[in-house]
Design a protein around this motif. Structure first.
Motif, PDB file in Angstrom:
ATOM      1  N   SER A  97     -10.250  -2.122  -5.993  1.00 46.17           N
ATOM      2  CA  SER A  97     -11.448  -1.808  -5.207  1.00 46.17           C
ATOM      3  C   SER A  97     -11.146  -0.975  -3.970  1.00 46.17           C
ATOM      4  O   SER A  97     -12.034  -0.317  -3.425  1.00 46.17           O
ATOM      5  CB  SER A  97     -12.145  -3.106  -4.777  1.00 46.17           C
ATOM      6  N   ARG A  98      -9.890  -0.988  -3.518  1.00 47.72           N
ATOM      7  CA  ARG A  98      -9.536  -0.269  -2.296  1.00 47.72           C
ATOM      8  C   ARG A  98      -8.915   1.102  -2.560  1.00 47.72           C
ATOM      9  O   ARG A  98      -8.685   1.857  -1.620  1.00 47.72           O
ATOM     10  CB  ARG A  98      -8.516  -1.095  -1.480  1.00 47.72           C
ATOM     11  N   ASP A 114      -9.555   4.634  -0.743  1.00 50.50           N
ATOM     12  CA  ASP A 114     -10.254   4.434   0.530  1.00 50.50           C
ATOM     13  C   ASP A 114      -9.595   5.295   1.592  1.00 50.50           C
ATOM     14  O   ASP A 114      -8.375   5.486   1.591  1.00 50.50           O
ATOM     15  CB  ASP A 114     -10.174   2.964   0.971  1.00 50.50           C
ATOM     16  N   TYR A 120       0.837  -1.199   0.000  1.00 52.04           N
ATOM     17  CA  TYR A 120       0.000   0.000   0.000  1.00 52.04           C
ATOM     18  C   TYR A 120       0.876   1.255   0.000  1.00 52.04           C
ATOM     19  O   TYR A 120       1.923   1.295   0.650  1.00 52.04           O
ATOM     20  CB  TYR A 120      -0.874   0.046   1.253  1.00 52.04           C
ATOM     21  N   TYR A 178      -5.413   5.686   0.523  1.00 51.22           N
ATOM     22  CA  TYR A 178      -4.544   4.850  -0.287  1.00 51.22           C
ATOM     23  C   TYR A 178      -4.484   5.403  -1.709  1.00 51.22           C
ATOM     24  O   TYR A 178      -5.471   5.383  -2.442  1.00 51.22           O
ATOM     25  CB  TYR A 178      -5.052   3.406  -0.305  1.00 51.22           C
ATOM     26  N   GLU A 203      -9.167   5.584   5.699  1.00 54.02           N
ATOM     27  CA  GLU A 203      -9.355   4.805   6.903  1.00 54.02           C
ATOM     28  C   GLU A 203      -8.786   5.536   8.117  1.00 54.02           C
ATOM     29  O   GLU A 203      -7.876   6.364   7.993  1.00 54.02           O
ATOM     30  CB  GLU A 203      -8.689   3.437   6.768  1.00 54.02           C
TER      31      GLU A 203
END
Length: 252
Positions: free
Chosen positions: A130-131, A134, A105, A116, A136
């Motif tokens: 898909s991430r 994102d 990452y 990310y 977090e």
């Protein structure tokens, strides 16, 4: 004819100080800021303290200058150079992914969270896609620990506003990250998943991003993560060295 809006003086003054710091090359002393802005030193100091607490300016240990903080630099990053940043680091991420066999990452601070910018998963590219982007929370993750330890003002701000969400040993954990240069996550963020993260520094020495890798705890025990941290540092140092030898794409 439209009516001229009433301006809020404190905001005007804060913006003026930020612009002066930028025009002075990104750093300026309190005395110069007060003179250029026309504010009294006490007024300028109080505004700068507020901006520092919010992460828009910061000071370095033993340095009298005020610098533009990570939070304002993140705003310019968000609107401009995420893709440039990602492309620059992609070869490094791929080398780390191949050597570790883990998901890698590349994260940047986004407000008081982590975003990310790029993810490399050689086994499952769809998961990586898909991430992307994102955001977090910082609490519990290895990336979060890196940002709390190395991004000026961020640790202080999160500790002041979200202390109850952090572990009891958070100050010790942050200090260990500063000393060792890497952060471990042993199933703290997600059950069954271990991770390690290191800071990535710009040429100025400021930490603006973090590189992390993660995978099943059974495959990445503590000692293995520490070995991978040193491997990641080696690849980052090599990339930085290559970059320092090049000016406008030409080897010097």
């Amino acid at each position: 004819m439209s009516k001229t809006p009433k301006l809020i003086q404190s905001i005007e003054r804060a913006v003026a100080l930020l612009e002066i710091i930028a025009h002075q090359g990104g750093a300026a002393r309190l005395k110069d800021l007060a003179v250029i802005s026309g504010l009294g030193k006490t007024t300028a100091h109080n505004i700068l303290q507020t901006l520092e607490q919010l992460g828009y300016v910061h000071r370095r240990l033993g340095d009298m200058n005020y610098y533009l903080g990570g939070r304002i630099l993140n705003l310019s990053r968000i609107v401009g150079n995420d893709y440039v940043f990602r492309d620059k680091m992609r070869p490094v991420l791929e080398r780390i992914a191949r050597e570790s066999g883990a998901t890698v990452y590349f994260a940047v601070p986004s407000g008081d969270k982590a975003a990310y910018v790029d993810i490399v998963d050689l086994k499952d590219p769809l998961f990586a896609a898909s991430r992307l982007h994102d955001r977090e929370k910082l609490e519990g993750s290895s990336v979060g620990l890196v940002f709390l330890a190395f991004v000026p003002g961020l640790g202080k701000r999160v500790l002041a506003t979200r202390a109850n969400a952090l572990s009891k040993n958070i100050l010790l954990e942050i200090e260990n990250v500063r000393i060792k240069g890497y952060a471990l996550d042993l199933e703290s963020y997600r059950p069954g998943i271990n991770a390690v993260a290191i800071p990535w520094r710009e040429s100025s020495g400021e930490v603006r991003s973090s590189i992390a890798l993660s995978g099943p705890a059974a495959e990445l025990p503590r000692q293995r993560l520490i070995q991978l941290a040193w491997m990641m540092m080696k690849h980052v140092a090599s990339a930085n060295l290559e970059g320092s030898r090049s000016v406008f794409g030409k080897t010097i």
